[in-house]
Scaffold this active site. Structure first.
Site, mmCIF file in Angstrom:
data_model
loop_
_atom_site.group_PDB
_atom_site.id
_atom_site.type_symbol
_atom_site.label_atom_id
_atom_site.label_comp_id
_atom_site.label_asym_id
_atom_site.label_seq_id
_atom_site.Cartn_x
_atom_site.Cartn_y
_atom_site.Cartn_z
ATOM 1 C CD GLU A 127 -3.331 17.697 -12.697
ATOM 2 O OE1 GLU A 127 -3.688 16.901 -13.585
ATOM 3 O OE2 GLU A 127 -3.618 17.547 -11.509
ATOM 4 C CE LYS A 178 -6.762 18.857 -12.083
ATOM 5 N NZ LYS A 178 -7.791 17.854 -12.321
HETATM 6 P P1 13P Z 1 -7.485 15.921 -6.902
HETATM 7 O O1 13P Z 1 -8.445 17.072 -6.955
HETATM 8 O O2 13P Z 1 -7.957 14.769 -6.080
HETATM 9 O O3 13P Z 1 -6.084 16.382 -6.557
HETATM 10 O O4 13P Z 1 -7.417 15.318 -8.352
HETATM 11 C C1 13P Z 1 -7.327 16.147 -9.427
HETATM 12 C C2 13P Z 1 -6.564 15.501 -10.500
HETATM 13 O O5 13P Z 1 -6.994 15.442 -11.619
HETATM 14 C C3 13P Z 1 -5.235 14.962 -10.172
HETATM 15 O O6 13P Z 1 -4.539 14.665 -11.333
#
Ligand code: 13P
Length: 339
Positions: free
Chosen positions: A178, A220
């Protein structure tokens, strides 16, 4: 099962057309911030009750194939005594765990940040796996200004993400990689595109160097979008076009799935943007959601910590899950008419 088959089986269970992930892995300070908006104290029992509400939502498994949990939740139990990871699995939802330990300032690079948590990670995975986790998540954060993120921050975070992904795969745990380019700031959508492209390019270069098997990861990312303080807010069509262009330039088609974070977009925007991307034509990866706030805001506001509101809150979660599931197939409009 050998590690490779284990990773493959987890990917297969997580990447399904029209299904996405529920990010419910808020850390202690973050869930306290969310609870504050409904005037609720962040006690261990309140956190458990809230995650119980989310995970016992009837029918959630029809739209959600995985849930990201925080370490504390992984060890907690539902009202009926079932450990949360087992409860999720029973409902066809693969349980996963956020394993990074959060971000700190990157030394000697003012304004940039780096994510911690690599030391001892292989050992921690032994326990997480025993508790039922089959995938993991690590979030790197990039702030945008005219001069940020620095080359150093882009390289250092790419390296940490890749080290984490390699350690996960060796443990038989699917890594969600991510890299979040923040939408805070006054920047244009073009600047967001430039930074996201540089970030993703560095991430995939690092994953290759660290021998990570791309078929066994999920990406992500954040969407490409103008800064939240920019005078001209991006249209859905622009967000979709810029985001897909950057992804096509940087993400190999070997990656089975891309699951977006919502990053501060409203629930409706996050759904509409995902839908628009899935209507752009054939894409090499499954494009879906891994939303935190965009899935949880409506149920959290409906719940307000009241036992008597649980059912209403679950309906609110199910509605967003169903609409995002439709958006993951490019069928949001048709689904909206039905709701
Ligand atoms: P949000 O969709 O609120 O941005 O959160 C996703 C997430 O896992 C952030 O690390």
């Amino acid at each position: 099962m050998d590690t490779r088959s284990e990773l493959q089986a987890t990917i297969k269970a997580m990447v399904q057309p029209g299904k996405g992930l529920l990010a419910a892995d808020e850390s202690g300070p973050t869930i306290a911030k969310r609870f504050k908006t409904i005037g609720l104290e962040s006690s261990e029992e309140n956190r458990r009750a809230y995650r119980n509400l989310l995970l016992t939502t009837p029918g959630l498994g029809e739209f959600v194939s995985g849930v990201i949990l925080y370490e504390e939740t992984l060890g907690q139990k539902a009202d009926d005594g079932t450990p949360f990871p087992q409860l999720a699995a029973k409902n066809g939802i693969v349980p996963g765990i956020k394993v990074d330990l959060g971000k700190i300032a990157l030394a000697l690079a003012p304004g940039d940040e780096i994510t911690e948590g690599l030391d001892g990670l292989a050992r921690r995975f032994v326990d997480y796996k025993r508790q039922g986790a089959r995938f993991a998540k690590w979030r790197a954060v990039y702030n945008i200004t005219a001069s940020l993120p620095s080359r150093l921050a882009i390289e250092a975070n790419a390296d940490s993400l890749a080290r984490y992904a390699a350690i996960s795969q060796e443990a038989g745990i699917v890594p969600i990689v991510e890299p979040e380019v923040l939408m805070d700031g006054e920047h244009t959508i073009e600047r967001s595109a430039e930074v996201t492209e540089a970030v993703l390019h560095a991430v995939f270069h690092a994953l290759h160097r660290h021998r990570v098997v791309l078929e066994h990861i999920l990406l992500k990312p954040s969407m490409v979008i103008a800064g939240s303080e920019h005078a001209q807010q991006s249209s859905t069509a622009d967000i979709a076009a810029y985001t897909v262009r950057v992804l096509k330039r940087t993400v190999p088609s070997a990656v089975p799935g891309i699951v977006f974070l919502s990053g501060g977009q409203s629930p409706e925007e996050a759904t509409a943007n995902l839908d628009a991307m899935n209507r752009l034509g054939a894409l090499p990866w499954n494009l879906s959601f891994s939303y935190g706030r965009a899935l949880q805001e409506p149920p959290l506001q409906a719940w307000k910590g009241e036992r008597s509101h649980v059912e209403q809150a679950q309906q609110a979660l199910l509605k967003r899950a169903r609409l995002n599931s439709a958006a993951a197939l490019g069928k949001y409009e048709a689904a909206q008419e039905k709701s």
